[in-house]
Design a protein around this motif. Structure first.
Motif, PDB file in Angstrom:
ATOM      1  N   THR A 148      39.395  15.221  71.594  1.00 17.63           N
ATOM      2  CA  THR A 148      40.364  16.280  71.287  1.00 17.63           C
ATOM      3  C   THR A 148      40.345  17.379  72.336  1.00 17.63           C
ATOM      4  O   THR A 148      39.275  17.854  72.730  1.00 17.63           O
ATOM      5  N   ILE A 149      41.553  17.786  72.747  1.00 14.18           N
ATOM      6  CA  ILE A 149      41.735  18.906  73.665  1.00 14.18           C
ATOM      7  C   ILE A 149      42.304  20.084  72.874  1.00 14.18           C
ATOM      8  O   ILE A 149      43.313  19.942  72.179  1.00 14.18           O
ATOM      9  N   GLY A 150      41.662  21.228  72.968  1.00 14.39           N
ATOM     10  CA  GLY A 150      42.224  22.425  72.358  1.00 14.39           C
ATOM     11  C   GLY A 150      43.345  22.969  73.225  1.00 14.39           C
ATOM     12  O   GLY A 150      43.239  22.966  74.450  1.00 14.39           O
ATOM     13  N   THR A 151      44.426  23.416  72.603  1.00 10.85           N
ATOM     14  CA  THR A 151      45.573  23.919  73.362  1.00 10.85           C
ATOM     15  C   THR A 151      46.014  25.284  72.838  1.00 10.85           C
ATOM     16  O   THR A 151      45.768  25.636  71.687  1.00 10.85           O
ATOM     17  N   SER A 152      46.686  26.015  73.689  1.00  7.85           N
ATOM     18  CA  SER A 152      47.218  27.326  73.338  1.00  7.85           C
ATOM     19  C   SER A 152      48.473  27.146  72.490  1.00  7.85           C
ATOM     20  O   SER A 152      49.463  26.564  72.947  1.00  7.85           O
ATOM     21  N   LEU A 153      48.419  27.627  71.266  1.00  7.03           N
ATOM     22  CA  LEU A 153      49.474  27.398  70.282  1.00  7.03           C
ATOM     23  C   LEU A 153      50.848  27.843  70.788  1.00  7.03           C
ATOM     24  O   LEU A 153      51.023  28.957  71.277  1.00  7.03           O
ATOM     25  N   ALA A 154      51.838  26.932  70.663  1.00  3.98           N
ATOM     26  CA  ALA A 154      53.248  27.228  70.945  1.00  3.98           C
ATOM     27  C   ALA A 154      53.486  27.676  72.380  1.00  3.98           C
ATOM     28  O   ALA A 154      54.404  28.449  72.646  1.00  3.98           O
ATOM     29  N   SER A 155      52.669  27.212  73.311  1.00  6.69           N
ATOM     30  CA  SER A 155      52.791  27.632  74.698  1.00  6.69           C
ATOM     31  C   SER A 155      53.482  26.562  75.546  1.00  6.69           C
ATOM     32  O   SER A 155      53.590  25.396  75.142  1.00  6.69           O
ATOM     33  N   LEU A 156      53.917  26.963  76.726  1.00  7.96           N
ATOM     34  CA  LEU A 156      54.494  26.019  77.666  1.00  7.96           C
ATOM     35  C   LEU A 156      53.478  24.948  78.033  1.00  7.96           C
ATOM     36  O   LEU A 156      53.811  23.763  78.123  1.00  7.96           O
ATOM     37  N   GLY A 157      52.234  25.353  78.241  1.00 13.59           N
ATOM     38  CA  GLY A 157      51.192  24.393  78.586  1.00 13.59           C
ATOM     39  C   GLY A 157      51.016  23.338  77.516  1.00 13.59           C
ATOM     40  O   GLY A 157      50.851  22.148  77.811  1.00 13.59           O
ATOM     41  N   GLU A 158      51.043  23.761  76.253  1.00 17.09           N
ATOM     42  CA  GLU A 158      50.915  22.808  75.159  1.00 17.09           C
ATOM     43  C   GLU A 158      52.094  21.845  75.119  1.00 17.09           C
ATOM     44  O   GLU A 158      51.920  20.630  74.917  1.00 17.09           O
ATOM     45  N   ARG A 159      53.303  22.353  75.342  1.00 16.96           N
ATOM     46  CA  ARG A 159      54.483  21.495  75.303  1.00 16.96           C
ATOM     47  C   ARG A 159      54.445  20.447  76.405  1.00 16.96           C
ATOM     48  O   ARG A 159      54.753  19.271  76.183  1.00 16.96           O
ATOM     49  N   VAL A 160      54.068  20.857  77.609  1.00 21.08           N
ATOM     50  CA  VAL A 160      53.997  19.911  78.725  1.00 21.08           C
ATOM     51  C   VAL A 160      52.920  18.859  78.464  1.00 21.08           C
ATOM     52  O   VAL A 160      53.123  17.659  78.690  1.00 21.08           O
ATOM     53  N   PHE A 161      51.766  19.308  77.966  1.00 29.06           N
ATOM     54  CA  PHE A 161      50.673  18.389  77.664  1.00 29.06           C
ATOM     55  C   PHE A 161      51.094  17.384  76.589  1.00 29.06           C
ATOM     56  O   PHE A 161      50.914  16.169  76.739  1.00 29.06           O
TER      57      PHE A 161
END
Length: 275
Positions: A148-161
């Motif tokens: 599991t990778i933790g991601t920044s909620l509702a961010s551009l980085g999360e969307r691209v990932f």
């Protein structure tokens, strides 16, 4: 921004999803109708609590210096907007009454804007980064599938990932767990519940201010997933098209002479001024 709730793109994210409110008119009593005689002063709204606040303030100062103007700082709107319409209304009031520049807005191609706001050219492009405390990982490719990778909620980085991983075969994917609290996300990684975490690089710098142990974390390559990069600019009222042109020219000059790149390096912010 601060969580992404104070991330540079708060205002732009709301603008993109709520263009229908352009037709709505604010009560005139909430808006100052007079145009303040600024003289040698420019008012910059900056969220100093946001992850990008230090960069935004430094760039505003550099723009003021380039235009031979004194910069007067105002506190920008803060907090993630639960109601997009309400946020836009408050943003319009602030831009109309208090700000000449509203710093720290994501600049996206063909972004729709209300008719009362325009955006400058971007003054910085700042990436999302993958961070881990695991010594065996030097890139996302080194992390076993299924972790599991933790991601920044509702961010551009999360969307691209998320978009990139979803395009991979089912047995070649990493799991994703979004976080609004980066301190908690870091704790979960140290507890080995997360293999790594993905966040905006200025957010990592901000996290290190309250948790010195963050300095031991390593930024590793996102390969084979594309790295999301956030272009950051400022909002200007459409009542002041001359200022918008002057600010764009100042940003161009500060980019060409390396001033913005030096500011970013001094602050430890990754990325560069777009050319």
């Amino acid at each position: 921004m601060s969580l992404f709730s104070k991330f540079a793109g708060i205002a732009a994210a709301v603008l993109v999803t709520t263009t229908a409110v352009q037709a709505q008119l604010l009560p005139q009593q909430l808006q100052t109708q007079e145009r303040e005689v600024q003289g040698n002063k420019i008012r910059a709204c900056v969220d100093d609590y946001s992850a990008g606040g230090k960069l935004d303030r430094a760039i505003a100062q550099a723009i003021g210096d380039a235009l031979f103007l004194e910069v007067e700082y105002k506190e920008a709107l803060r907090g993630f907007p639960l109601d997009g319409d309400g946020y836009l209304a408050e943003l319009q009031i602030q831009l109309n009454n208090d700000c000449d520049l509203f710093m720290g807005v994501v600049v996206q191609p063909n972004m729709p804007f209300p008719d009362w706001a325009s955006i400058t050219r971007p003054y910085a492009e700042v990436p999302f980064v993958l961070v881990t405390d695991k010594p065996d990982y030097n890139s996302l490719a080194d992390i076993p599938y299924g972790l599991t990778i933790g991601t920044s909620l509702a961010s551009l980085g999360e969307r691209v990932f998320a978009t990139s991983v979803a395009q991979r075969p089912q047995d070649q994917r990493w799991k994703r767990l979004p976080y609004a609290d980066f301190e908690l996300m870091t704790l979960r990684m140290r507890e080995d519940k997360l293999a790594a975490m993905l966040l905006w690089q200025p957010s990592l710098l901000q996290l290190a201010e309250t948790d010195p142990s963050v300095a031991d974390l390593r930024i590793i390559s996102l390969d084979p997933v594309p790295q999301a990069v956030v272009p950051v600019g400022a909002l200007v009222s459409t009542r002041n098209t001359f200022l918008r042109t002057q600010v764009d020219n100042a940003i161009a000059e500060l980019t060409a002479d390396g001033t913005i790149d030096q500011i970013m390096a001094d602050l430890g912010v990754m990325g560069s001024a777009p050319r």
